[in-house]
Scaffold this motif. Structure first.
Motif, mmCIF file in Angstrom:
data_model
loop_
_atom_site.group_PDB
_atom_site.id
_atom_site.type_symbol
_atom_site.label_atom_id
_atom_site.label_comp_id
_atom_site.label_asym_id
_atom_site.label_seq_id
_atom_site.Cartn_x
_atom_site.Cartn_y
_atom_site.Cartn_z
ATOM 1 N N ARG A 279 0.805 -1.215 0.000
ATOM 2 C CA ARG A 279 0.000 0.000 0.000
ATOM 3 C C ARG A 279 0.843 1.272 0.000
ATOM 4 O O ARG A 279 0.301 2.373 -0.024
ATOM 5 C CB ARG A 279 -0.931 -0.010 1.215
ATOM 6 N N ILE A 280 2.138 1.133 0.035
ATOM 7 C CA ILE A 280 3.026 2.294 0.066
ATOM 8 C C ILE A 280 3.229 2.815 -1.349
ATOM 9 O O ILE A 280 3.558 2.065 -2.266
ATOM 10 C CB ILE A 280 4.386 1.922 0.689
ATOM 11 N N ALA A 281 3.038 4.117 -1.528
ATOM 12 C CA ALA A 281 3.195 4.716 -2.853
ATOM 13 C C ALA A 281 4.591 5.276 -3.074
ATOM 14 O O ALA A 281 5.092 5.258 -4.194
ATOM 15 C CB ALA A 281 2.163 5.826 -3.041
ATOM 16 N N ALA A 282 5.231 5.810 -2.055
ATOM 17 C CA ALA A 282 6.551 6.416 -2.214
ATOM 18 C C ALA A 282 7.586 5.344 -2.558
ATOM 19 O O ALA A 282 7.388 4.155 -2.272
ATOM 20 C CB ALA A 282 6.954 7.143 -0.928
ATOM 21 N N PRO A 283 8.704 5.725 -3.173
ATOM 22 C CA PRO A 283 9.777 4.759 -3.429
ATOM 23 C C PRO A 283 10.170 4.034 -2.143
ATOM 24 O O PRO A 283 10.284 4.644 -1.075
ATOM 25 C CB PRO A 283 10.921 5.643 -3.943
ATOM 26 N N LEU A 284 10.369 2.733 -2.263
ATOM 27 C CA LEU A 284 10.580 1.875 -1.099
ATOM 28 C C LEU A 284 12.025 1.392 -1.033
ATOM 29 O O LEU A 284 12.536 0.807 -1.990
ATOM 30 C CB LEU A 284 9.629 0.675 -1.178
ATOM 31 N N ILE A 285 12.672 1.665 0.093
ATOM 32 C CA ILE A 285 13.997 1.112 0.393
ATOM 33 C C ILE A 285 13.794 0.015 1.434
ATOM 34 O O ILE A 285 13.077 0.215 2.412
ATOM 35 C CB ILE A 285 14.943 2.180 0.966
ATOM 36 N N ILE A 286 14.409 -1.121 1.224
ATOM 37 C CA ILE A 286 14.331 -2.200 2.216
ATOM 38 C C ILE A 286 15.739 -2.601 2.612
ATOM 39 O O ILE A 286 16.571 -2.917 1.745
ATOM 40 C CB ILE A 286 13.562 -3.418 1.680
ATOM 41 N N THR A 287 16.006 -2.568 3.902
ATOM 42 C CA THR A 287 17.252 -3.117 4.430
ATOM 43 C C THR A 287 16.970 -4.513 4.958
ATOM 44 O O THR A 287 16.166 -4.681 5.879
ATOM 45 C CB THR A 287 17.824 -2.240 5.555
ATOM 46 N N PHE A 288 17.599 -5.505 4.356
ATOM 47 C CA PHE A 288 17.489 -6.878 4.838
ATOM 48 C C PHE A 288 18.626 -7.111 5.827
ATOM 49 O O PHE A 288 19.784 -7.265 5.430
ATOM 50 C CB PHE A 288 17.564 -7.864 3.677
ATOM 51 N N HIS A 289 18.289 -7.143 7.109
ATOM 52 C CA HIS A 289 19.314 -7.328 8.125
ATOM 53 C C HIS A 289 19.767 -8.787 8.191
ATOM 54 O O HIS A 289 20.872 -9.064 8.651
ATOM 55 C CB HIS A 289 18.786 -6.864 9.486
ATOM 56 N N THR A 290 18.923 -9.684 7.748
ATOM 57 C CA THR A 290 19.293 -11.102 7.668
ATOM 58 C C THR A 290 18.791 -11.661 6.342
ATOM 59 O O THR A 290 17.625 -11.478 6.001
ATOM 60 C CB THR A 290 18.677 -11.909 8.826
ATOM 61 N N VAL A 291 19.670 -12.316 5.601
ATOM 62 C CA VAL A 291 19.275 -13.022 4.377
ATOM 63 C C VAL A 291 19.652 -14.484 4.584
ATOM 64 O O VAL A 291 20.829 -14.847 4.558
ATOM 65 C CB VAL A 291 19.977 -12.442 3.142
ATOM 66 N N LEU A 292 18.642 -15.311 4.811
ATOM 67 C CA LEU A 292 18.880 -16.697 5.201
ATOM 68 C C LEU A 292 19.424 -17.522 4.045
ATOM 69 O O LEU A 292 19.044 -17.330 2.888
ATOM 70 C CB LEU A 292 17.580 -17.319 5.701
ATOM 71 N N GLU A 293 20.302 -18.465 4.397
ATOM 72 C CA GLU A 293 20.827 -19.382 3.388
ATOM 73 C C GLU A 293 19.762 -20.368 2.944
ATOM 74 O O GLU A 293 19.665 -20.710 1.764
ATOM 75 C CB GLU A 293 22.033 -20.132 3.947
ATOM 76 N N ASP A 294 18.929 -20.806 3.882
ATOM 77 C CA ASP A 294 17.923 -21.819 3.567
ATOM 78 C C ASP A 294 16.587 -21.411 4.181
ATOM 79 O O ASP A 294 16.141 -21.997 5.170
ATOM 80 C CB ASP A 294 18.372 -23.173 4.108
ATOM 81 N N PRO A 295 15.915 -20.415 3.611
ATOM 82 C CA PRO A 295 14.643 -19.978 4.180
ATOM 83 C C PRO A 295 13.550 -21.014 3.962
ATOM 84 O O PRO A 295 13.626 -21.843 3.050
ATOM 85 C CB PRO A 295 14.335 -18.694 3.388
ATOM 86 N N SER A 296 12.527 -20.967 4.808
ATOM 87 C CA SER A 296 11.355 -21.802 4.594
ATOM 88 C C SER A 296 10.595 -21.299 3.362
ATOM 89 O O SER A 296 10.874 -20.218 2.837
ATOM 90 C CB SER A 296 10.437 -21.747 5.818
ATOM 91 N N ASP A 297 9.630 -22.067 2.920
ATOM 92 C CA ASP A 297 8.848 -21.653 1.754
ATOM 93 C C ASP A 297 8.157 -20.310 2.004
ATOM 94 O O ASP A 297 8.115 -19.443 1.120
ATOM 95 C CB ASP A 297 7.805 -22.713 1.401
ATOM 96 N N ASN A 298 7.624 -20.141 3.207
ATOM 97 C CA ASN A 298 6.928 -18.889 3.500
ATOM 98 C C ASN A 298 7.912 -17.728 3.619
ATOM 99 O O ASN A 298 7.633 -16.617 3.141
ATOM 100 C CB ASN A 298 6.121 -19.015 4.796
ATOM 101 N N GLN A 299 9.062 -17.966 4.231
ATOM 102 C CA GLN A 299 10.079 -16.917 4.314
ATOM 103 C C GLN A 299 10.557 -16.513 2.915
ATOM 104 O O GLN A 299 10.740 -15.333 2.627
ATOM 105 C CB GLN A 299 11.247 -17.396 5.160
ATOM 106 N N ARG A 300 10.743 -17.503 2.060
ATOM 107 C CA ARG A 300 11.166 -17.197 0.686
ATOM 108 C C ARG A 300 10.094 -16.377 -0.027
ATOM 109 O O ARG A 300 10.404 -15.417 -0.743
ATOM 110 C CB ARG A 300 11.439 -18.491 -0.081
ATOM 111 N N ARG A 301 8.832 -16.740 0.162
ATOM 112 C CA ARG A 301 7.743 -15.997 -0.469
ATOM 113 C C ARG A 301 7.752 -14.527 -0.018
ATOM 114 O O ARG A 301 7.589 -13.609 -0.836
ATOM 115 C CB ARG A 301 6.399 -16.628 -0.106
ATOM 116 N N ILE A 302 7.970 -14.306 1.250
ATOM 117 C CA ILE A 302 7.968 -12.938 1.774
ATOM 118 C C ILE A 302 9.132 -12.142 1.200
ATOM 119 O O ILE A 302 8.952 -11.003 0.737
ATOM 120 C CB ILE A 302 8.028 -12.963 3.322
ATOM 121 N N ILE A 303 10.319 -12.723 1.195
ATOM 122 C CA ILE A 303 11.488 -12.006 0.671
ATOM 123 C C ILE A 303 11.310 -11.728 -0.819
ATOM 124 O O ILE A 303 11.598 -10.626 -1.306
ATOM 125 C CB ILE A 303 12.778 -12.798 0.921
#
Length: 772
Positions: free
Chosen positions: A127-151
């Motif tokens: 729902r955010i209209a302005a340009p979006l910056i995302i800082t990923f503080h953790t990027v998992l080596e083996d995320p779950s299916d749901n974690q992968r979907r979110i990322i």
């Protein structure tokens, strides 16, 4: 020049002086994160960003939206988002959209936002209209299916991505398909203090000349402190006066679940091993300055984390920048920050590894001093001024840059020519190349005929020839057996259906009436009138709101030249009557609309009521049309004043919408309706709304993207979260070209057709568009 704060005197290495130019443009950035007084590393990081970037760049201001679970008060001036409430996430997005923020910066960890794996963040960013910056503080080596979907989803929405390590960047590009060019690697910032002041800070804490080991951070299972305590007997045999300082309160989540049991277990184990006398416990959450003072008293900093997926550690960055010898397990951040001999890496949960590394450093003062100096030198790359500069540059790369006011120049007809052949106008394109796989559609050819009715960009002969092609397509689309028009045709000229949508039929009726009134060729006007008379009664049962609007617009236009035409009178009265009824039925105090949702071509319904009200002398319909049009126009104007159309991703949402994907069709509909309203009451606000919609094509939009080029006559297919859709389909080209004629009706005196105006505009868009 900028000096880091917090220094307490000078020594052999003074704090670093950093100088870089200030930028003048004022920027407002909204940060979404945890925030103090909440006690967690992300909250500390967000507070450091606000303090340090603000200190070094006075043109950057921050608004804070803090995630809360009710465990801490929210400071004055900070907004709150309840992490367990999806409506709170959505309400926050609406409130942010109502501000003039230049960018929204989300700090992401899985445990912060609501829902499984924090999936409520999707409800917010969508729902955010302005340009979006995302800082990923953790990027998992083996995320779950749901974690992968979110990322994956967050990556798809991001205009810019920040990570703190090259490995995190590589994982995002390789596993989540993040474009390499939108990722900035900015190492965690750190303080800039003088080097080599251990004795001063040891003395302040009564530590004398004792060698000091330190671990800092919120205490919790998984920090590996057991291994250090197990290593202390071996360390004490060589260094009997050693002091191991464990600094930091127990993590609030752990306290909530089990109290201080983990700390008590560690203390009990220290007693069993006979090393309790060598441990000092600082069981409290320290502010940054006090933390730095504690770290200055340290000789060797330990981060024995067993979780090797940890992407960042603020305390590790602090320790290196302060010039501490570091012994660490090889988690992601440690491997990268301590490479090249900056620190000592040991295997996870290796008691002997910890003992050997510590004893080796303490046995040789020269080696220890050299290790500290290497760390301090490495830390100069991450000190706050450097971090602030990198962040400010990232913000500048993210923020939209609209063009200045654009001359009102008639678009070249070349854009239409390129998308047409002897059958009609192609539906879709790949870039600027017509895509024959999708063939043709009636919708685009009726729009093309409406453009041909009014354009002055081509000569009379070509206008007649091309009008004839479109008229032939429309005639062939009529299916008398079904009493409806077909819509989609393959490239082989075979129809792909027996009849098209209600909207395509209603839009065709409108186009026929428009042609009967406006086309300069008498025979084409007569053809349009005959076909209109043949098909109008067949549309009497069509009842979707937008279809009714199209038919009402056509009937109202026909009444201009045939005031007593019974079928047109009946069609206009039926359509306008139903629309007026819907507006009254759906209205509520904050919702002046025809339905409980917003979708495509929204201004057509007010436009139809305005047209019918004018044609039939019905002031009640006219007022409803003006009222609902004013409401939708205000809803489509961002706080910064630019046009923000209802995005197609949000079509059909009850009492709300999402800002992307934004399409040229919506800008044209707003322009057409505002031109109709201006003709009805002359209100200057209609010019303001219309001008915002027109300027949307030229970069006055949520991404600062130039979408249209009058020199080529082409227009991109819309605006998505990451920028422009580079394709140039028929609907987009025609929306731009038709919008120009409505803009002329709003500001006729501003039309510029000179060669100088064209050249000026060409220079304006040349950097943004690649059209020849």
């Amino acid at each position: 020049m900028f000096f880091a704060h917090g220094s307490k005197g000078e020594d052999q290495h003074s704090s670093t002086i950093v100088s870089f130019p200030r930028r003048q443009a004022q920027r407002c950035v909204t940060i979404i994160s945890t925030y103090p007084p909440r006690k967690c590393g992300l909250a500390t990081f967000a507070a450091d960003v606000v303090e340090q970037v603000g200190a070094h760049f006075d043109n950057v201001k921050f608004n804070i939206w803090a995630m809360t679970n009710g465990d801490a008060a929210i400071p004055e001036g900070v907004n709150a988002i309840c992490s367990s409430d999806v409506e709170s996430h959505r309400t926050a997005a609406a409130a942010i959209n109502a501000t003039t923020t230049d960018a929204v910066w989300v700090q992401h960890e899985f445990g912060i936002y609501g829902g499984p794996d924090g999936e409520m963040i999707i409800d917010l960013v969508d729902r955010i209209a302005a340009p979006l910056i995302i800082t990923f503080h953790t990027v998992l080596e083996d995320p779950s299916d749901n974690q992968r979907r979110i990322i994956d989803h967050l990556v798809s929405r991001a205009s810019r991505i920040m990570v703190m390590s090259p490995l995190s960047r590589d994982r995002l590009t390789e596993r989540h398909h993040a474009p390499h060019e939108i990722i900035d690697v900015i190492e965690h910032g750190a303080p800039d203090r003088p080097f080599g002041r251990e004795q001063q800070f040891k003395a302040e804490r009564g530590l004398g000349d004792r060698p000091v080991l330190t671990t800092f951070g919120l205490l919790g299972r998984g920090k590996g402190l057991e291994a250090v305590i197990e290593a202390l007997p071996a360390i004490l045999r060589s260094n009997p006066d050693i002091c191991y300082r464990i600094v930091g309160a127990t993590h609030p989540n752990l306290v909530a679940s089990e109290g201080e049991r983990y700390r008590e277990e560690l203390m009990q184990r220290a007693e069993q091993l006979g090393v309790a006398h060598a441990i000092e416990w600082e069981n409290r959450f320290l502010n940054t300055d006090e933390l730095l003072d504690q770290l200055e008293a340290c000789d060797i900093y330990l981060t024995p984390y067993p979780n090797l997926q940890q992407s960042t550690s603020g305390t590790l960055s602090y320790a290196v920048a302060l010039g501490k010898a570091v012994v660490s397990t090889p988690y992601i951040h440690a491997r990268e920050l301590l490479a090249g001999g900056v620190g000592v890496l040991i295997e996870p949960q290796s008691v002997s590894g910890i003992a050997d590394a510590v004893c080796s450093l303490l046995a040789d003062p020269g080696t220890l001093a050299a290790q500290k100096l290497r760390a301090y030198d490495r830390g100069r790359q991450t000190i706050w001024p450097r971090f602030a500069e990198a962040v400010e540059q990232m913000i500048e790369q993210t923020v939209s840059r609209p063009l200045s006011k654009t001359a009102l120049v008639q678009p070249s007809f070349d854009g239409v020519r390129r998308m047409s052949d002897s059958t009609g106008m192609f539906q879709h394109a790949l870039g600027m190349i017509p895509d024959r796989r999708h063939g043709y559609c009636l919708d685009d050819n009726v729009r093309a005929l409406m453009l041909l009715n009014v354009t002055t960009a081509i000569g009379t002969s070509e206008q007649t020839d091309r009008s004839t092609v479109c008229a032939s397509f429309i005639q062939h689309a009529w299916n008398p057996d079904k009493g409806l028009f077909r819509n989609f045709m393959g490239f082989d000229r075979s129809w792909l259906e027996d009849f098209g949508s209600e909207d395509s039929n209603g839009r065709t009726v409108w186009s026929l009436a428009h042609t009967a009134v406006n086309n300069p060729n008498r025979e084409i006007r007569e053809w349009a009138t005959r076909l209109y008379d043949e098909v109008l009664d067949h549309c009497a049962t069509l009842d979707s709101p937008r279809t009714l609007a199209f038919i009402t617009l056509g009937a109202s236009a026909m009444l201009q030249v045939r005031p007593a035409h019974g079928p047109s009178l009946r069609a206009a009265e039926r359509g306008a009557g139903i629309l007026a009824h819907l507006a009254g039925q759906s209205r509520r105090p904050d919702w002046t609309w025809f339905e409980a949702m917003l979708a495509y071509d929204n201004p057509r319904m007010p436009q139809a009521l305005i047209a019918a009200g004018m044609a039939l002398g019905r002031n009640d319909w006219l007022e409803i049309g003006l009222d609902t049009l004013r409401w939708i126009c205000e809803r489509q104007i961002a706080a910064a004043g630019h046009f923000r159309p209802i995005g197609s991703e949000g079509f059909g949402q009850d009492y709300g919408h999402m800002p992307f994907d934004q399409q040229p069709l919506e800008a044209q509909a707003a322009l057409d309706a505002c031109a109709a309203a201006f003709a009805a009451d002359g209100g200057p606000h209609w010019r303001r709304y219309g001008l915002a919609a027109w300027n949307w094509f030229f970069g006055a939009n949520d991404r600062g993207e130039v979408l249209a080029d009058p020199v080529s006559g082409l227009c991109r297919d819309g605006l998505n979260p990451r920028g422009a859709n580079l394709n140039c389909g028929a609907e987009s080209i025609l929306a731009f070209q038709l919008g120009y004629h409505s803009m002329l009706a709003l500001v006729p005196d501003e039309g510029q057709h000179s060669g100088d105006a064209v050249e000026k505009l060409k220079k304006q868009v040349s950097r943004a568009l690649a059209y020849p």
